[in-house]
Scaffold this active site. Structure first.
Site, PDB file in Angstrom:
ATOM      1  N   HIS A 120      40.311  32.602  45.807  1.00  0.00           N
ATOM      2  CA  HIS A 120      39.372  32.276  44.724  1.00  0.00           C
ATOM      3  C   HIS A 120      38.640  30.957  44.973  1.00  0.00           C
ATOM      4  O   HIS A 120      37.558  30.746  44.418  1.00  0.00           O
ATOM      5  CB  HIS A 120      40.109  32.200  43.381  1.00  0.00           C
ATOM      6  N   GLU A 187      47.670  43.573  42.837  1.00  0.00           N
ATOM      7  CA  GLU A 187      46.970  43.284  41.573  1.00  0.00           C
ATOM      8  C   GLU A 187      45.725  44.171  41.477  1.00  0.00           C
ATOM      9  O   GLU A 187      44.757  43.943  42.203  1.00  0.00           O
ATOM     10  CB  GLU A 187      46.563  41.801  41.535  1.00  0.00           C
TER      11      GLU A 187
END
Ligand SMILES: C[C@@H](N)C(=O)N[C@H](C)C(=O)O
Ligand SMILES: [Zn+2]
Length: 227
Positions: A120, A187
Protein backbone atom coordinates in the site's frame (compact mmCIF):
# COMPACT_ATOMS: atom_id res chain seq x y z
CA UNK A 1 -0.09 -12.38 1.86
CA UNK A 2 1.33 -15.42 3.55
CA UNK A 3 5.00 -16.05 2.75
CA UNK A 4 4.98 -13.98 -0.41
CA UNK A 5 8.50 -13.07 -1.52
CA UNK A 6 8.81 -9.94 -3.60
CA UNK A 7 11.56 -7.71 -2.23
CA UNK A 8 14.04 -9.09 -4.78
CA UNK A 9 12.04 -7.67 -7.72
CA UNK A 10 13.80 -4.87 -9.65
CA UNK A 11 12.18 -1.47 -9.30
CA UNK A 12 11.92 1.00 -12.17
CA UNK A 13 9.74 3.79 -10.77
CA UNK A 14 7.70 5.36 -13.57
CA UNK A 15 6.58 8.48 -11.70
CA UNK A 16 2.83 7.90 -12.14
CA UNK A 17 1.39 10.43 -9.66
CA UNK A 18 -0.95 9.78 -6.77
CA UNK A 19 -4.46 10.97 -7.48
CA UNK A 20 -7.36 11.82 -5.16
CA UNK A 21 -9.83 8.92 -5.32
CA UNK A 22 -12.64 11.06 -3.90
CA UNK A 23 -12.70 12.89 -7.24
CA UNK A 24 -13.67 9.70 -9.04
CA UNK A 25 -17.14 8.10 -9.14
CA UNK A 26 -16.42 5.62 -6.33
CA UNK A 27 -17.75 5.48 -2.80
CA UNK A 28 -14.76 6.18 -0.58
CA UNK A 29 -14.95 5.05 3.03
CA UNK A 30 -11.55 5.58 4.68
CA UNK A 31 -11.75 2.71 7.10
CA UNK A 32 -8.50 3.31 9.00
CA UNK A 33 -9.41 6.95 9.60
CA UNK A 34 -12.80 5.87 11.01
CA UNK A 35 -11.08 3.29 13.23
CA UNK A 36 -8.60 5.87 14.55
CA UNK A 37 -5.62 4.19 12.88
CA UNK A 38 -4.91 6.88 10.29
CA UNK A 39 -4.72 10.64 10.90
CA UNK A 40 -6.41 11.49 7.62
CA UNK A 41 -9.51 10.62 5.64
CA UNK A 42 -7.72 11.45 2.37
CA UNK A 43 -7.72 8.60 -0.10
CA UNK A 44 -5.19 8.36 -2.90
CA UNK A 45 -3.87 5.82 -5.40
CA UNK A 46 -1.65 5.91 -8.47
CA UNK A 47 -3.42 7.53 -11.39
CA UNK A 48 -3.25 4.45 -13.65
CA UNK A 49 -4.84 2.42 -10.83
CA UNK A 50 -7.71 4.92 -10.51
CA UNK A 51 -8.25 4.92 -14.28
CA UNK A 52 -8.31 1.14 -14.43
CA UNK A 53 -10.91 1.12 -11.64
CA UNK A 54 -13.06 3.54 -13.66
CA UNK A 55 -12.92 1.19 -16.65
CA UNK A 56 -13.72 -1.86 -14.52
CA UNK A 57 -16.62 -0.08 -12.83
CA UNK A 58 -18.03 0.94 -16.20
CA UNK A 59 -17.93 -2.68 -17.35
CA UNK A 60 -19.61 -3.87 -14.14
CA UNK A 61 -22.49 -1.34 -14.18
CA UNK A 62 -24.81 -1.04 -12.31
CA UNK A 63 -22.34 -2.34 -9.69
CA UNK A 64 -19.95 0.26 -8.27
CA UNK A 65 -16.84 0.25 -6.11
CA UNK A 66 -16.65 1.01 -2.42
CA UNK A 67 -13.01 1.69 -1.52
CA UNK A 68 -11.70 1.32 2.02
CA UNK A 69 -8.03 2.11 1.46
CA UNK A 70 -5.47 2.99 -1.19
CA UNK A 71 -2.11 4.70 -0.65
CA UNK A 72 -1.01 4.06 2.93
CA UNK A 73 2.20 5.62 4.23
CA UNK A 74 4.55 3.33 6.13
CA UNK A 75 3.72 5.05 9.44
CA UNK A 76 0.03 4.13 9.06
CA UNK A 77 1.07 0.60 8.06
CA UNK A 78 3.00 0.48 11.37
CA UNK A 79 -0.06 1.62 13.37
CA UNK A 80 -2.24 -1.05 11.74
CA UNK A 81 0.42 -3.74 12.28
CA UNK A 82 0.91 -2.79 15.95
CA UNK A 83 -2.86 -2.73 16.51
CA UNK A 84 -3.21 -6.22 15.01
CA UNK A 85 -0.24 -7.46 17.04
CA UNK A 86 -1.83 -6.15 20.24
CA UNK A 87 -5.08 -8.01 19.44
CA UNK A 88 -3.13 -11.23 18.81
CA UNK A 89 -1.15 -10.78 22.04
CA UNK A 90 -4.41 -10.65 24.01
CA UNK A 91 -5.80 -13.66 22.12
CA UNK A 92 -2.62 -15.77 22.50
CA UNK A 93 -1.05 -14.78 25.84
CA UNK A 94 1.38 -17.71 25.74
CA UNK A 95 2.74 -17.10 22.25
CA UNK A 96 6.26 -15.72 21.83
CA UNK A 97 6.81 -12.34 20.19
CA UNK A 98 8.23 -14.16 17.15
CA UNK A 99 5.16 -16.36 16.81
CA UNK A 100 2.87 -13.36 17.17
CA UNK A 101 4.72 -11.41 14.45
CA UNK A 102 4.46 -14.39 12.08
CA UNK A 103 0.72 -14.63 12.74
CA UNK A 104 0.31 -10.89 12.23
CA UNK A 105 2.13 -10.97 8.88
CA UNK A 106 -0.47 -13.28 7.35
CA UNK A 107 -2.85 -10.34 7.06
CA UNK A 108 -0.77 -7.19 7.58
CA UNK A 109 2.62 -6.46 6.01
CA UNK A 110 5.29 -5.88 8.66
CA UNK A 111 6.49 -2.31 8.06
CA UNK A 112 9.68 -2.89 10.04
CA UNK A 113 11.75 -4.29 7.21
CA UNK A 114 13.71 -1.69 5.26
CA UNK A 115 14.07 -4.19 2.37
CA UNK A 116 10.36 -4.86 2.04
CA UNK A 117 8.15 -2.07 0.71
CA UNK A 118 4.60 -2.52 2.02
CA UNK A 119 2.36 -2.80 -1.08
CA UNK A 120 0.00 0.00 0.00
CA UNK A 121 2.98 2.38 0.52
CA UNK A 122 3.47 2.36 -3.26
CA UNK A 123 -0.03 3.67 -4.08
CA UNK A 124 -0.49 0.52 -6.18
CA UNK A 125 -2.70 -1.43 -3.76
CA UNK A 126 -6.39 -0.98 -3.04
CA UNK A 127 -8.83 -2.55 -0.58
CA UNK A 128 -12.35 -2.55 -1.99
CA UNK A 129 -15.68 -4.24 -2.54
CA UNK A 130 -18.74 -3.90 -4.79
CA UNK A 131 -22.05 -2.13 -4.18
CA UNK A 132 -25.30 -3.06 -5.90
CA UNK A 133 -27.54 -0.58 -7.74
CA UNK A 134 -29.05 0.49 -4.39
CA UNK A 135 -25.65 1.20 -2.82
CA UNK A 136 -25.67 -1.98 -0.70
CA UNK A 137 -22.48 -3.99 -0.28
CA UNK A 138 -22.55 -7.35 -2.06
CA UNK A 139 -22.29 -10.20 0.45
CA UNK A 140 -18.65 -11.30 0.34
CA UNK A 141 -18.97 -13.68 3.29
CA UNK A 142 -16.86 -11.66 5.75
CA UNK A 143 -16.53 -8.01 6.66
CA UNK A 144 -13.49 -6.00 5.51
CA UNK A 145 -10.35 -6.82 7.53
CA UNK A 146 -11.79 -9.99 9.00
CA UNK A 147 -8.47 -11.65 9.75
CA UNK A 148 -9.50 -15.30 9.51
CA UNK A 149 -9.40 -18.19 7.00
CA UNK A 150 -12.86 -17.31 5.57
CA UNK A 151 -11.32 -14.18 4.05
CA UNK A 152 -9.11 -16.21 1.70
CA UNK A 153 -10.05 -15.22 -1.84
CA UNK A 154 -10.92 -18.80 -2.82
CA UNK A 155 -12.43 -19.91 0.51
CA UNK A 156 -15.95 -20.13 -0.91
CA UNK A 157 -14.71 -21.95 -4.03
CA UNK A 158 -13.49 -24.77 -1.82
CA UNK A 159 -16.35 -24.51 0.69
CA UNK A 160 -19.31 -24.03 -1.64
CA UNK A 161 -21.87 -23.76 1.14
CA UNK A 162 -22.75 -20.30 -0.04
CA UNK A 163 -22.95 -20.02 -3.85
CA UNK A 164 -24.12 -16.39 -3.68
CA UNK A 165 -20.95 -15.35 -1.82
CA UNK A 166 -18.84 -17.48 -4.13
CA UNK A 167 -20.37 -15.71 -7.15
CA UNK A 168 -19.98 -12.24 -5.66
CA UNK A 169 -16.31 -12.88 -4.96
CA UNK A 170 -15.93 -14.24 -8.49
CA UNK A 171 -17.43 -11.09 -9.99
CA UNK A 172 -14.97 -8.88 -8.07
CA UNK A 173 -11.94 -11.11 -8.57
CA UNK A 174 -12.53 -11.80 -12.26
CA UNK A 175 -13.10 -8.11 -13.04
CA UNK A 176 -9.96 -7.02 -11.17
CA UNK A 177 -7.63 -9.76 -12.39
CA UNK A 178 -9.03 -9.41 -15.92
CA UNK A 179 -7.82 -5.80 -15.85
CA UNK A 180 -4.35 -6.85 -14.69
CA UNK A 181 -4.58 -6.59 -10.90
CA UNK A 182 -3.16 -9.26 -8.59
CA UNK A 183 -5.67 -10.69 -6.14
CA UNK A 184 -4.33 -11.42 -2.64
CA UNK A 185 -4.80 -15.07 -1.67
CA UNK A 186 -5.60 -14.32 2.00
CA UNK A 187 -7.77 -11.22 1.60
CA UNK A 188 -10.59 -11.11 -0.96
CA UNK A 189 -10.65 -7.29 -0.81
CA UNK A 190 -6.93 -6.60 -1.50
CA UNK A 191 -5.61 -6.02 -5.04
CA UNK A 192 -2.20 -4.91 -6.34
CA UNK A 193 -1.02 -3.23 -9.49
CA UNK A 194 2.45 -2.11 -10.58
CA UNK A 195 4.25 -2.82 -7.29
CA UNK A 196 6.79 -5.53 -6.50
CA UNK A 197 4.31 -8.15 -5.28
CA UNK A 198 2.34 -7.62 -8.51
CA UNK A 199 5.50 -7.98 -10.64
CA UNK A 200 6.54 -11.13 -8.75
CA UNK A 201 3.07 -12.61 -9.29
CA UNK A 202 3.08 -11.89 -13.04
CA UNK A 203 6.77 -12.74 -13.54
CA UNK A 204 7.31 -9.20 -14.88
CA UNK A 205 10.96 -8.12 -15.27
CA UNK A 206 10.44 -5.10 -12.97
CA UNK A 207 7.92 -3.23 -10.86
CA UNK A 208 7.04 0.35 -11.81
CA UNK A 209 5.71 1.57 -8.43
CA UNK A 210 8.14 2.05 -5.56
CA UNK A 211 7.52 3.52 -2.12
CA UNK A 212 6.18 7.06 -1.86
CA UNK A 213 7.64 8.44 1.34
CA UNK A 214 7.26 12.18 1.26
CA UNK A 215 3.56 12.46 0.49
CA UNK A 216 1.61 13.82 3.41
CA UNK A 217 -2.13 13.59 2.76
CA UNK A 218 -2.82 15.51 5.98
CA UNK A 219 -1.14 18.58 4.51
CA UNK A 220 -2.70 17.88 1.14
CA UNK A 221 -6.25 17.89 2.52
CA UNK A 222 -5.61 21.25 4.21
CA UNK A 223 -4.42 22.64 0.86
CA UNK A 224 -7.49 21.17 -0.85
CA UNK A 225 -9.86 22.82 1.64
CA UNK A 226 -8.30 26.27 1.21
CA UNK A 227 -7.59 25.99 -2.54
C1 LIG B 1 -4.51 -4.84 6.51
C2 LIG B 1 -5.13 -5.23 5.20
N1 LIG B 1 -6.24 -4.39 4.91
C3 LIG B 1 -4.08 -5.14 4.10
O1 LIG B 1 -4.07 -4.20 3.36
N2 LIG B 1 -3.20 -6.14 4.05
C4 LIG B 1 -2.09 -6.12 3.14
C5 LIG B 1 -1.63 -7.50 2.79
C6 LIG B 1 -0.93 -5.32 3.71
O2 LIG B 1 -0.91 -4.96 4.88
O3 LIG B 1 0.01 -5.05 2.91
ZN1 LIG C 1 -4.81 -4.08 1.31
Amino acid sequence: MTAAEFEHVTLRENGDPLTDLTRYPFECHPSYFHRGLSPTNAMFARQAVAELLVDIQRALAPLTFKIWDGYRPRRVQRTIFDDHLATLRTRHPDASEDELRKKAEVFVTDPGSSRRIPPHATGGAVDLTLLDAHGRELDMGTPYDHFGPESAALYFEDNARNPAVRNNRRILRDAMTGAGFRCDADEWWHFDFGNQIWAAHHGAPAACYGEIEDFDPTIWSVVKRSG
